[in-house]
Design a protein around this motif. Structure first.
Motif, PDB file in Angstrom:
ATOM      1  N   ARG A 102       1.046  -1.462   0.193  1.00  0.00           N
ATOM      2  CA  ARG A 102       0.059  -0.264  -0.138  1.00  0.00           C
ATOM      3  C   ARG A 102       1.091   1.321  -0.242  1.00  0.00           C
ATOM      4  O   ARG A 102       0.060   2.062  -0.909  1.00  0.00           O
ATOM      5  N   GLU A 103       1.988   0.956   1.075  1.00  0.00           N
ATOM      6  CA  GLU A 103       2.512   2.190   1.050  1.00  0.00           C
ATOM      7  C   GLU A 103       3.352   3.167  -0.694  1.00  0.00           C
ATOM      8  O   GLU A 103       3.607   3.620  -0.213  1.00  0.00           O
ATOM      9  N   HIS A 104       3.596   1.842  -1.164  1.00  0.00           N
ATOM     10  CA  HIS A 104       4.934   2.142  -2.837  1.00  0.00           C
ATOM     11  C   HIS A 104       3.309   1.566  -3.590  1.00  0.00           C
ATOM     12  O   HIS A 104       3.817   1.596  -4.409  1.00  0.00           O
ATOM     13  N   GLY A 105       2.053   1.404  -3.640  1.00  0.00           N
ATOM     14  CA  GLY A 105       1.168   1.489  -5.142  1.00  0.00           C
ATOM     15  C   GLY A 105       1.024   0.652  -5.461  1.00  0.00           C
ATOM     16  O   GLY A 105       1.302   0.488  -6.354  1.00  0.00           O
ATOM     17  N   VAL A 106       1.465  -0.619  -4.665  1.00  0.00           N
ATOM     18  CA  VAL A 106       1.370  -2.120  -5.582  1.00  0.00           C
ATOM     19  C   VAL A 106       0.335  -2.649  -4.781  1.00  0.00           C
ATOM     20  O   VAL A 106       0.034  -2.981  -3.480  1.00  0.00           O
ATOM     21  N   SER A 107      -0.013  -3.457  -5.430  1.00  0.00           N
ATOM     22  CA  SER A 107      -1.414  -4.418  -5.048  1.00  0.00           C
ATOM     23  C   SER A 107      -0.752  -5.820  -4.415  1.00  0.00           C
ATOM     24  O   SER A 107       0.314  -6.151  -5.320  1.00  0.00           O
ATOM     25  N   VAL A 108      -1.803  -5.819  -3.126  1.00  0.00           N
ATOM     26  CA  VAL A 108      -1.217  -7.373  -3.104  1.00  0.00           C
ATOM     27  C   VAL A 108      -2.203  -8.209  -2.991  1.00  0.00           C
ATOM     28  O   VAL A 108      -3.560  -7.644  -2.171  1.00  0.00           O
ATOM     29  N   TRP A 109      -2.444  -9.216  -3.238  1.00  0.00           N
ATOM     30  CA  TRP A 109      -3.118 -10.377  -2.537  1.00  0.00           C
ATOM     31  C   TRP A 109      -3.060 -11.439  -2.060  1.00  0.00           C
ATOM     32  O   TRP A 109      -2.096 -12.055  -2.475  1.00  0.00           O
ATOM     33  N   PRO A 110      -3.467 -11.241  -0.893  1.00  0.00           N
ATOM     34  CA  PRO A 110      -2.360 -12.450  -0.210  1.00  0.00           C
ATOM     35  C   PRO A 110      -3.105 -13.912  -0.214  1.00  0.00           C
ATOM     36  O   PRO A 110      -4.477 -13.757  -1.059  1.00  0.00           O
ATOM     37  N   GLY A 111      -3.036 -14.930   0.427  1.00  0.00           N
ATOM     38  CA  GLY A 111      -3.237 -16.304   0.727  1.00  0.00           C
ATOM     39  C   GLY A 111      -3.933 -15.743   1.560  1.00  0.00           C
ATOM     40  O   GLY A 111      -3.591 -16.105   2.554  1.00  0.00           O
ATOM     41  N   VAL A 112      -5.665 -16.646   1.848  1.00  0.00           N
ATOM     42  CA  VAL A 112      -5.483 -17.182   2.391  1.00  0.00           C
ATOM     43  C   VAL A 112      -6.841 -18.337   2.474  1.00  0.00           C
ATOM     44  O   VAL A 112      -7.084 -18.885   1.583  1.00  0.00           O
ATOM     45  N   MET A 113      -7.824 -19.190   3.985  1.00  0.00           N
ATOM     46  CA  MET A 113      -8.114 -20.035   2.798  1.00  0.00           C
ATOM     47  C   MET A 113      -9.480 -20.048   4.471  1.00  0.00           C
ATOM     48  O   MET A 113     -10.941 -20.141   3.846  1.00  0.00           O
ATOM     49  N   THR A 114      -9.587 -19.773   5.288  1.00  0.00           N
ATOM     50  CA  THR A 114     -10.222 -18.683   6.125  1.00  0.00           C
ATOM     51  C   THR A 114     -10.754 -17.920   5.814  1.00  0.00           C
ATOM     52  O   THR A 114     -11.344 -17.334   5.593  1.00  0.00           O
ATOM     53  N   THR A 116     -12.311 -16.377   8.564  1.00  0.00           N
ATOM     54  CA  THR A 116     -11.787 -15.134   9.197  1.00  0.00           C
ATOM     55  C   THR A 116     -10.187 -14.745   8.264  1.00  0.00           C
ATOM     56  O   THR A 116     -10.062 -12.997   8.431  1.00  0.00           O
ATOM     57  N   GLU A 117      -9.409 -15.531   8.035  1.00  0.00           N
ATOM     58  CA  GLU A 117      -8.463 -14.737   6.665  1.00  0.00           C
ATOM     59  C   GLU A 117      -8.683 -13.506   6.080  1.00  0.00           C
ATOM     60  O   GLU A 117      -7.952 -12.407   5.996  1.00  0.00           O
ATOM     61  N   ILE A 118      -9.746 -13.988   5.408  1.00  0.00           N
ATOM     62  CA  ILE A 118     -10.045 -13.274   4.547  1.00  0.00           C
ATOM     63  C   ILE A 118     -10.920 -11.852   5.138  1.00  0.00           C
ATOM     64  O   ILE A 118     -10.079 -10.787   4.647  1.00  0.00           O
ATOM     65  N   VAL A 119     -11.150 -11.921   6.122  1.00  0.00           N
ATOM     66  CA  VAL A 119     -11.893 -10.892   6.901  1.00  0.00           C
ATOM     67  C   VAL A 119      -9.947  -9.746   7.822  1.00  0.00           C
ATOM     68  O   VAL A 119     -10.474  -8.567   7.591  1.00  0.00           O
ATOM     69  N   GLU A 127      -6.813  -5.603  -1.505  1.00  0.00           N
ATOM     70  CA  GLU A 127      -7.568  -5.060  -2.708  1.00  0.00           C
ATOM     71  C   GLU A 127      -8.392  -6.353  -2.875  1.00  0.00           C
ATOM     72  O   GLU A 127      -9.708  -6.395  -2.586  1.00  0.00           O
ATOM     73  N   ALA A 128      -8.016  -7.566  -3.364  1.00  0.00           N
ATOM     74  CA  ALA A 128      -8.891  -9.025  -3.103  1.00  0.00           C
ATOM     75  C   ALA A 128      -7.562 -10.090  -2.304  1.00  0.00           C
ATOM     76  O   ALA A 128      -6.424 -10.084  -2.106  1.00  0.00           O
ATOM     77  N   VAL A 129      -8.144 -11.235  -2.141  1.00  0.00           N
ATOM     78  CA  VAL A 129      -7.119 -12.112  -2.163  1.00  0.00           C
ATOM     79  C   VAL A 129      -6.893 -13.718  -3.456  1.00  0.00           C
ATOM     80  O   VAL A 129      -8.015 -13.695  -3.219  1.00  0.00           O
ATOM     81  N   LYS A 130      -5.993 -14.287  -2.360  1.00  0.00           N
ATOM     82  CA  LYS A 130      -5.949 -15.600  -3.070  1.00  0.00           C
ATOM     83  C   LYS A 130      -6.418 -16.522  -2.666  1.00  0.00           C
ATOM     84  O   LYS A 130      -6.329 -17.145  -1.437  1.00  0.00           O
ATOM     85  N   LEU A 131      -7.879 -17.602  -3.323  1.00  0.00           N
ATOM     86  CA  LEU A 131      -7.636 -18.645  -2.169  1.00  0.00           C
ATOM     87  C   LEU A 131      -7.034 -19.646  -2.690  1.00  0.00           C
ATOM     88  O   LEU A 131      -7.288 -20.095  -3.787  1.00  0.00           O
TER      89      LEU A 131
END
Length: 211
Positions: A102-114, A116-119, A127-131
Motif C-alpha cells: 500500500r505504501e508503495h502503490g503496489v497491489s497485494v493479493w495475499p493467500g487465505v483459506m478461512t 477469518t483470514e479473508i476478513v 484489495e483482493a485475496v488468493k484462495l
C-alpha cells in the motif's frame, strides 16, 4: 479500486511461472501474451526472479502486467517491488507485506483459506485475496464462503483446468491463478512455445465466453 485490481477483474487469469529457466523465460512470456494472457506472476523462489521481473517490465511493459508470487515476507516484498513488480501474490497472509504494498502503490493479493483470514486480509488493506489451495478445498468450499463474504474479490488458485474453469467462476471466483495447467514445463523445455500460445488462447477464450 486500483488499476491493477481492475486488470485482474477484466482479464481474470494470472499465469504463474515457477522455476522457469532464464533462457526460456522470455519466449514463454511472449507465447502467453500471444495467447491473450495479460497478467503474469513470477514466483520469487525461482532462480533470478527479480532480474526477470525487471526485464519483463521493460520488454513487455505495454502489453503485460508483471507481478511477483510466493512473496512470503517483508524482505521478499521489498526485493519484488524494487525489481518493478506491479502486484504481489502470497500463499500466506502477512499484514506487513500488505502495508508495504500500500505504501508503495503496489497491489497485494495475499493467500487465505478461512473466512477469518479473508476478513483479516481485507482489514489490513488487501484489495483482493488468493484462495489457496483450491485444488484441495474444491469449488463447494468457495461457494459456501461466498454466502457471508460476497464483496471480496477472490483469485482462486489450484485445481483449475479447462474442463472446470466455468465452475470456478460460477461458484464465485473473480479470477484464477494458473500454473502448470497453463505453462506446461515440458513444452517450455522442448521449446514448443506455439503449444503454450494455443493453451493460453483456449483459457482466454473459455473466460471470455463466461461474459
Amino acid at each position: 479500486m486500483s488499476g491493477m485490481l481492475n486488470e485482474l477483474l477484466k482479464h481474470k487469469i494470472v499465469a504463474i511461472l515457477r522455476g522457469i529457466e532464464d533462457d526460456k523465460a522470455d519466449d514463454t512470456a511472449r507465447a502467453l501474451l500471444d495467447g491473450g494472457i495479460r497478467l503474469m506472476e513470477i514466483t520469487m523462489n525461482t532462480d533470478g526472479a527479480a532480474a526477470m521481473i525487471s526485464r519483463w517490465r521493460e520488454r513487455f511493459g505495454e502489453e503485460a502486467h508483471i507481478g511477483a508470487g510466493t512473496v512470503i515476507d517483508l524482505d521478499t516484498a521489498k526485493q519484488a517491488v524494487k525489481a518493478g513488480a506491479q502486484f504481489l501474490i502470497s500463499p500466506n497472509l502477512d499484514e506487513e507485506v500488505i502495508a508495504y504494498g500500500r505504501e508503495h502503490g503496489v497491489s497485494v493479493w495475499p493467500g487465505v483459506m478461512t473466512p477469518t483470514e479473508i476478513v483479516r486480509a481485507v482489514k489490513a488493506g488487501a484489495e483482493a485475496v488468493k484462495l489457496f489451495p483450491m485444488g484441495s478445498l474444491g469449488v463447494n468450499y468457495l461457494k459456501e464462503i461466498r454466502g457471508p463474504l460476497k464483496e471480496v474479490p477472490i483469485l482462486a488458485t489450484g485445481g483449475v483446468d479447462l474442463h472446470n474453469i466455468a465452475e470456478y467462476f460460477g461458484s464465485g471466483a473473480n479470477g484464477v491463478g494458473l500454473g502448470t495447467k497453463l505453462v506446461n514445463m515440458e513444452w517450455v523445455k522442448e521449446g514448443q512455445f506455439h503449444r503454450i500460445t494455443e493453451r493460453a488462447r483456449a483459457f482466454t477464450l473459455a473466460v471470455s465466453e463466461l461474459g
